[in-house]
Design an enzyme around this catalytic site. Structure first.
Site, PDB file in Angstrom:
ATOM      1  N   HIS A   1     -14.870  10.080  -9.952  1.00 47.22           N
ATOM      2  CA  HIS A   1     -14.798   8.559 -10.298  1.00 47.22           C
ATOM      3  C   HIS A   1     -14.152   8.467 -11.850  1.00 47.22           C
ATOM      4  O   HIS A   1     -14.580   9.239 -12.545  1.00 47.22           O
ATOM      5  CB  HIS A   1     -16.130   7.678 -10.145  1.00 47.22           C
ATOM      6  CG  HIS A   1     -15.913   6.242 -10.210  1.00 47.22           C
ATOM      7  ND1 HIS A   1     -15.351   5.578  -9.235  1.00 47.22           N
ATOM      8  CD2 HIS A   1     -15.869   5.370 -11.459  1.00 47.22           C
ATOM      9  CE1 HIS A   1     -15.439   4.047  -9.585  1.00 47.22           C
ATOM     10  NE2 HIS A   1     -15.568   4.272 -10.748  1.00 47.22           N
TER      11      HIS A   1
ATOM     12  N   GLU B   1       0.789  -1.221   0.059  1.00 47.55           N
ATOM     13  CA  GLU B   1       0.001   0.271  -0.054  1.00 47.55           C
ATOM     14  C   GLU B   1       0.734   1.160   0.056  1.00 47.55           C
ATOM     15  O   GLU B   1       1.791   1.345   0.559  1.00 47.55           O
ATOM     16  CB  GLU B   1      -0.825  -0.104   1.191  1.00 47.55           C
ATOM     17  CG  GLU B   1      -1.517   1.181   1.678  1.00 47.55           C
ATOM     18  CD  GLU B   1      -2.590   1.779   0.474  1.00 47.55           C
ATOM     19  OE1 GLU B   1      -3.097   1.225  -0.378  1.00 47.55           O
ATOM     20  OE2 GLU B   1      -2.211   3.218   0.300  1.00 47.55           O
TER      21      GLU B   1
ATOM     22  N   GLY C   1     -19.420   6.436   1.087  1.00 44.55           N
ATOM     23  CA  GLY C   1     -20.608   6.581   1.921  1.00 44.55           C
ATOM     24  C   GLY C   1     -21.223   5.150   2.411  1.00 44.55           C
ATOM     25  O   GLY C   1     -21.633   5.132   3.502  1.00 44.55           O
TER      26      GLY C   1
ATOM     27  N   ARG D   1     -25.468  11.378 -12.130  1.00 42.19           N
ATOM     28  CA  ARG D   1     -24.261  12.456 -11.894  1.00 42.19           C
ATOM     29  C   ARG D   1     -23.893  13.229 -12.816  1.00 42.19           C
ATOM     30  O   ARG D   1     -23.788  14.558 -12.683  1.00 42.19           O
ATOM     31  CB  ARG D   1     -23.065  11.581 -11.183  1.00 42.19           C
ATOM     32  CG  ARG D   1     -23.475  10.981  -9.897  1.00 42.19           C
ATOM     33  CD  ARG D   1     -22.484   9.971  -9.293  1.00 42.19           C
ATOM     34  NE  ARG D   1     -22.882   9.516  -8.321  1.00 42.19           N
ATOM     35  CZ  ARG D   1     -22.337   8.776  -7.508  1.00 42.19           C
ATOM     36  NH1 ARG D   1     -20.971   8.412  -7.847  1.00 42.19           N
ATOM     37  NH2 ARG D   1     -22.715   8.013  -6.237  1.00 42.19           N
TER      38      ARG D   1
ATOM     39  N   GLU E   1     -11.330   0.111  -9.363  1.00 38.42           N
ATOM     40  CA  GLU E   1     -11.266   1.268 -10.376  1.00 38.42           C
ATOM     41  C   GLU E   1     -10.139   1.353 -11.152  1.00 38.42           C
ATOM     42  O   GLU E   1     -10.303   2.170 -12.159  1.00 38.42           O
ATOM     43  CB  GLU E   1     -11.262   2.574  -9.244  1.00 38.42           C
ATOM     44  CG  GLU E   1     -12.269   3.696  -9.796  1.00 38.42           C
ATOM     45  CD  GLU E   1     -12.317   4.910  -9.068  1.00 38.42           C
ATOM     46  OE1 GLU E   1     -12.641   4.893  -7.965  1.00 38.42           O
ATOM     47  OE2 GLU E   1     -12.077   6.148  -9.570  1.00 38.42           O
TER      48      GLU E   1
HETATM   49  C1  LIG Z   1     -15.842  10.212  -1.258  1.00 41.89           C
HETATM   50  C2  LIG Z   1     -16.343   9.179  -1.867  1.00 41.89           C
HETATM   51  C3  LIG Z   1     -17.358   8.285  -1.550  1.00 41.89           C
HETATM   52  C4  LIG Z   1     -18.000   7.334  -2.367  1.00 41.89           C
HETATM   53  N1  LIG Z   1     -18.976   6.569  -2.053  1.00 41.89           N
HETATM   54  C5  LIG Z   1     -19.245   5.505  -2.823  1.00 41.89           C
HETATM   55  C6  LIG Z   1     -20.381   4.713  -2.158  1.00 41.89           C
HETATM   56  O1  LIG Z   1     -21.178   4.981  -1.422  1.00 41.89           O
HETATM   57  N2  LIG Z   1     -20.791   3.611  -2.790  1.00 41.89           N
HETATM   58  C7  LIG Z   1     -20.087   2.939  -3.966  1.00 41.89           C
HETATM   59  O2  LIG Z   1     -20.265   1.960  -4.641  1.00 41.89           O
HETATM   60  N3  LIG Z   1     -18.848   3.605  -4.460  1.00 41.89           N
HETATM   61  C8  LIG Z   1     -18.624   5.017  -3.595  1.00 41.89           C
HETATM   62  N4  LIG Z   1     -17.430   5.549  -4.107  1.00 41.89           N
HETATM   63  C9  LIG Z   1     -16.556   5.085  -5.201  1.00 41.89           C
HETATM   64  C10 LIG Z   1     -15.728   3.936  -4.505  1.00 41.89           C
HETATM   65  O3  LIG Z   1     -15.310   4.284  -3.132  1.00 41.89           O
HETATM   66  C11 LIG Z   1     -14.333   3.451  -5.399  1.00 41.89           C
HETATM   67  O4  LIG Z   1     -14.586   3.651  -6.550  1.00 41.89           O
HETATM   68  C12 LIG Z   1     -13.733   2.535  -4.810  1.00 41.89           C
HETATM   69  O5  LIG Z   1     -13.529   2.338  -3.227  1.00 41.89           O
HETATM   70  C13 LIG Z   1     -12.571   2.118  -5.338  1.00 41.89           C
HETATM   71  O6  LIG Z   1     -11.779   1.044  -4.823  1.00 41.89           O
HETATM   72  P1  LIG Z   1     -10.574   0.334  -5.268  1.00 41.89           P
HETATM   73  O7  LIG Z   1     -10.102  -0.793  -4.283  1.00 41.89           O
HETATM   74  O8  LIG Z   1     -10.520   0.071  -6.670  1.00 41.89           O
HETATM   75  O9  LIG Z   1      -9.380   1.586  -4.979  1.00 41.89           O
HETATM   76  P2  LIG Z   1      -9.040   2.414  -3.700  1.00 41.89           P
HETATM   77  O10 LIG Z   1      -9.975   2.144  -2.655  1.00 41.89           O
HETATM   78  O11 LIG Z   1      -9.022   3.801  -3.984  1.00 41.89           O
HETATM   79  O12 LIG Z   1      -7.643   1.746  -3.458  1.00 41.89           O
HETATM   80  C14 LIG Z   1      -6.720   1.912  -4.022  1.00 41.89           C
HETATM   81  C15 LIG Z   1      -5.592   1.695  -3.108  1.00 41.89           C
HETATM   82  O13 LIG Z   1      -4.279   1.734  -3.727  1.00 41.89           O
HETATM   83  C16 LIG Z   1      -2.987   2.397  -3.281  1.00 41.89           C
HETATM   84  N5  LIG Z   1      -2.185   2.790  -4.171  1.00 41.89           N
HETATM   85  C17 LIG Z   1      -2.255   3.647  -5.478  1.00 41.89           C
HETATM   86  N6  LIG Z   1      -1.183   3.594  -5.986  1.00 41.89           N
HETATM   87  C18 LIG Z   1      -0.384   2.310  -5.487  1.00 41.89           C
HETATM   88  C19 LIG Z   1       0.854   2.208  -5.937  1.00 41.89           C
HETATM   89  N7  LIG Z   1       1.668   2.456  -6.818  1.00 41.89           N
HETATM   90  N8  LIG Z   1       1.439   1.017  -4.967  1.00 41.89           N
HETATM   91  C20 LIG Z   1       0.773   0.685  -3.822  1.00 41.89           C
HETATM   92  N9  LIG Z   1      -0.334   1.130  -3.641  1.00 41.89           N
HETATM   93  C21 LIG Z   1      -1.198   2.164  -4.301  1.00 41.89           C
HETATM   94  C22 LIG Z   1      -4.092   3.803  -2.904  1.00 41.89           C
HETATM   95  O14 LIG Z   1      -3.382   4.142  -1.694  1.00 41.89           O
HETATM   96  C23 LIG Z   1      -5.113   3.113  -2.216  1.00 41.89           C
HETATM   97  O15 LIG Z   1      -5.211   2.703  -0.997  1.00 41.89           O
HETATM   98  C24 LIG Z   1     -17.190   6.707  -3.495  1.00 41.89           C
HETATM   99  C25 LIG Z   1     -15.866   7.354  -3.777  1.00 41.89           C
HETATM  100  C26 LIG Z   1     -15.527   8.647  -2.922  1.00 41.89           C
HETATM  101  C27 LIG Z   1     -14.125   9.120  -3.372  1.00 41.89           C
END
Ligand SMILES: Cc1cc2nc3c(=O)[nH]c(=O)nc-3n(C[C@H](O)[C@H](O)[C@H](O)COP(=O)(O)OP(=O)(O)OC[C@H]3O[C@@H](n4cnc5c(N)ncnc54)[C@H](O)[C@@H]3O)c2cc1C
Length: 805
Positions: A742, A330, A343, A635, A771
């Site tokens: 997003h 991480e 949320g 949105r 994502e």
């Molecule tokens: C404010 C907010 C509210 C939201 N609310 C909702 C909701 O209610 N319902 C819903 O469905 N979606 C919601 N979303 C969208 C959703 O939260 C995200 O799309 C989703 O959590 C992305 O998950 P992920 O695991 O792909 O990435 P993330 O949870 O963003 O995790 C990616 C991780 O990778 C790490 N990382 C990045 N680059 C590197 C690297 N080079 N080496 C190692 N680690 C790295 C980052 O630090 C991070 O910890 C919301 C988004 C936001 C910003």
């Protein structure tokens, strides 16, 4: 070690900017090198001091937190460019971040003559009282004929020049260490006792008690209850310990939680002052020492996961469930990425559960629209599902239709229709059928999987986050996305075969002799390379919403993305995984489509400030006090409408609507009202005055809206789903503006979460989930669909990786 690089010009694509960018890339394996730009900064003006306001405030914080600064200058009339001069004026007027800061000066010139005069000028400015930087002597790096010095990838062409730059930079790093050890601590004598102070944290007040003996800070006790669980925890674990161990206030802010970090440091500084000592003495003390061992650390595991957000932790947990080993790398000190900010509602059709909730007025007409929908407008691969859905809707409407309808097909078709968009170039995009089918088929399974691991869902309510289009959100009992992260983290930590390494950003892949991926190389906070050999790599590093440049580069959907647009994302979300994928030929899909969150805090981009309520209860008014859109829209429609109405608008709520808000405490609302970021009044007329709209117009707007709720019909904007009226004081107005939220595009994957290359083939040993991957949400992601995506594809990525082992 943290280095800030400043390109001393405000023109884009200049050789000076190229030189700093080259240094950032070239030295990335040795130091954390961040480039900051002077573009868009206000010109220095003594009678209007902006040094403590954004954007200057953040730059001051970055320079203060850095171990050293590289400044690149070009030459204008034998002196430095005016943009750089103005910047240094700001940095020496009422703030002094360069005070005793090691600085290296480099220069570029378009002619052979070089930039010696400008560099000399810069040294004099940096040496002047008020700036007082520690400038690296000698080591004059000047890049003559700079317009021809770089190749098409931005690298310096001449090997000798690179060698010289490397040697100057190595001397600079030695200089920083020497400067650090020269900082002789001043003698301090505290008035012993416990001092109670209060500063500003992220969500409001941050009270703390700091205890002193005569010579030392002995204890720091912070009341953390007001801060967001998960994001700020690392601040409270780490900073007090570092401050006490080093007896210094020269500690780094925790990435991703800088407001809380500076709040804590400011609080201790206040207490130091109350105890009779100048806090500047402690601020000038050396940083807490780190290990000097720079040898690489080597690990071996079955599956290495890049990114500790929801997708990454789900993938790692799934690997552990199968009895295999995994390491999560991480980038940030705290796990969670955007997931911890979410949320919480996660979409999954669960008709048996949803049946117990009464239908809301208007929901039946949304379903009826599907019966009248022109089949020719449905893409061929979705038509069979669409017809089957029409059958389900007919059956439902044939009965009383008094309960909440849902089905997997309805979820699938809404995801497809919700994501179907045309960009500015006329290109149409919609979700890949196979990916969307897998998502919707396995959504409920993901909810149950999480519940089995210990996430407690609130079954008493079915929620609908903004832009979700239907009530199928499963919301955890505990606050926001932290509920998921906490449970998954605990699960991983309980397994010996699972390991989590934080502050370890992955920089590149490890390739075997055949050029196949066999692990990753990262860099940890102590500047040591971390080499992880693995049979499979799962990219779960999130999107690129916090990388405005990258959003602007790929954007084909918004007419404009401003340089200063806010984001709701964690600052870590900069597209690292997408760039890693590209380094091995991965194909990208849908990169031009990004989602703005229409209801974000105008300054911070945050989502959960003010009163954030379900769209059935939104009343949105523009800066004229009038409604301007169907608040139930998706949105991007809301965002476009907001942009057309000047960007800024207000969410209006009353005391009853307030009860439906997400994640809001009375204390945080009171603090926001006090800070002037949320408006509250006992009458609508008073509220109108506070938000500077005409009271009569505003009262008429609200009266009309209330009459539409009574009638269940909105003749003005066609809102179809209503819940509460605005009637009971006190009334609230929350200012909102769209922010980057997003990024739907990303690495191309198949239904097994394998990454696909430009030739359409699977890249061996490489998987992507969350994502970082594209293709599912296409042009617009429905609210609540991302959590479903990350937990579903996170599990799938792990399952495929295990099968292929
Ligand atoms: C404010 C907010 C509210 C939201 N609310 C909702 C909701 O209610 N319902 C819903 O469905 N979606 C919601 N979303 C969208 C959703 O939260 C995200 O799309 C989703 O959590 C992305 O998950 P992920 O695991 O792909 O990435 P993330 O949870 O963003 O995790 C990616 C991780 O990778 C790490 N990382 C990045 N680059 C590197 C690297 N080079 N080496 C190692 N680690 C790295 C980052 O630090 C991070 O910890 C919301 C988004 C936001 C910003």
């Amino acid at each position: 070690m943290k280095i800030i690089g400043i390109s001393g010009t405000n023109s884009s694509d200049s050789p000076t900017e190229k030189l700093v960018n080259f240094m950032a890339q070239h030295f990335a394996s040795q130091v954390e090198f961040e480039v900051i730009e002077l573009k868009g900064l206000p010109m220095f003006n003594e009678s209007n001091d902006l040094s403590n306001q954004e954007p200057l405030k953040s730059l001051v914080a970055k320079i203060e937190a850095a171990d050293g600064v590289v400044i690149a200058t070009s030459e204008h009339n034998r002196s430095i460019p005016s943009a750089l001069n103005s910047f240094l004026e700001w940095m020496s007027f009422t703030v002094h971040p360069f005070d005793e800061k090691p600085v290296m000066v480099v220069g570029t010139s378009v002619t052979r003559q070089g930039s010696a005069s400008a560099q000399l000028h810069l040294r004099q400015v940096l040496d002047a009282p008020g700036v007082n930087a520690l400038v690296l002597p000698g080591n004059e790096f000047l890049l003559g004929q700079a317009t021809e010095a770089f190749d098409e990838n931005g690298a310096i062409k001449e090997a000798n020049t690179v060698d010289f730059l490397e040697s100057c930079f190595a001397n600079f790093l030695r200089f920083i260490k020497a400067a650090d050890s020269l900082q002789i601590p001043d003698e301090v004598r505290f008035e012993p006792g416990d001092y109670q102070v209060k500063t500003k944290g992220h969500n409001g007040d941050l009270p703390m008690v700091v205890s002193f003996s005569e010579n030392r800070i002995e204890d720091i006790k912070v009341d953390t209850s007001g801060e967001t669980e998960g994001i700020a925890d690392t601040v409270f674990e780490r900073l007090p310990q570092e401050i006490i161990a080093g007896q210094t206030l020269n500690v780094d802010a925790v990435s991703g939680a800088s407001v809380t970090s500076y709040g804590l440091i400011d609080g201790v500084a206040q207490a130091v002052k109350l105890a009779g000592v100048d806090p500047n003495i402690l601020k000038k003390r050396p940083k807490p020492s780190k290990s000097q061992d720079l040898s690489p650390l080597e690990y071996e595991t079955d599956v290495v996961v890049v990114g500790g957000g929801g997708a990454g932790l789900a993938a790692a947990s799934r690997v552990l469930q199968a009895g295999k080993s995994t390491i999560v790398l991480e980038k940030f000190p705290a796990l969670g990425g955007n997931t911890v900010r979410a949320g919480g509602p996660m979409n999954a059709a669960d008709p048996d559960w949803q049946k117990q909730f009464a239908a809301l007025p208007g929901e039946a007409s949304v379903l009826k629209e599907m019966l009248d929908y022109d089949l020719a407008k449905i893409d061929p691969e979705y038509q069979a599902d669409f017809k089957a859905l029409q059958g389900q809707i007919k059956d439902y409407l044939a009965g009383k239709a008094d309960y909440l309808f849902d089905s997997i097909l309805w979820h699938r078709i809404q995801t497809y229709l919700g994501g179907k968009r045309v960009d500015l170039n006329g290109n149409e995009i919609h979700g890949d059928y196979d990916l969307v089918k897998v998502l919707t088929d396995h959504a409920l399974e993901s909810v149950k999987w999480l519940a089995d691991l210990g996430v407690e869902f609130d079954e008493s309510q079915v929620t609908m986050p903004v832009g979700a289009k239907w009530r199928r959100g499963h919301k955890p009992m505990e606050s926001q996305g932290f509920a998921f992260i906490k449970t998954l983290k605990k699960f991983i930590e309980e397994h010996e075969a699972g390991q989590i390494l934080t502050e370890t950003p992955v920089k590149r892949f490890l390739l075997d002799e055949q050029g196949q991926i066999c692990g990753v190389v990262a860099l940890n906070a102590a500047n040591r390379q971390v080499i992880v050999k693995a049979k499979a790599v799962i990219l779960a590093s999130g999107g690129f919403g916090a990388n405005t440049k990258m959003v602007q580069k790929y954007n084909t959907y918004w007419s404009q993305v401003d340089d200063d647009i806010a984001t709701s994302n964690s600052p870590a979300i900069t597209g690292d995984g997408i760039k890693l994928g590209q380094s091995v030929g991965a194909a990208l899909v849908g990169m031009g489509f990004t989602q703005m969150m229409p209801v974000s805090d105008p300054k911070t981009g945050e989502l959960f400030s003010g009163l954030q309520v379900p769209p059935a209860n939104y009343v949105m008014v523009n800066q004229q006090g009038k409604r301007f859109v169907d608040e139930y829209e998706g949105r991007d429609v809301l965002t476009k409408a907001a942009f057309d109405n000047g960007g800024l608008f207000y969410l209006i709520a009353d005391d009853e609507i307030k009860k439906t808000a997400y994640n809001t405490t009375q204390a945080s609302l009171d603090a926001q009202v006090e800070a002037g970021t949320l408006f509250r009044a006992d009458t609508l007329a008073d509220l109108a005055k506070q938000i500077k709209v005409d009271p009569q117009t505003f009262e008429e707007t609200i009266a009309k809206y209330n009459s539409y709720v009574d009638a269940g019909v909105d003749p003005e904007f066609g809102k179809e789903v209503f819940d509460l009226k605005v009637v009971k004081p006190p009334f609230y107005a929350t200012p909102r503006k769209p922010a980057i939220h997003h990024t739907m595009g990303g690495l191309k994957i198949n239904t097994k979460a394998q990454v696909i290359n430009e030739a359409g083939q699977v890249i061996p040993n490489l998987y992507a989930a969350g994502e970082v991957a594209g293709g599912i949400h296409a042009g617009n992601r429905l609210g609540g669909n991302s959590l479903t995506d990350i937990f579903t594809y996170g599990r799938i990525a792990a399952k495929t990786a295990l099968e292929k082992m």
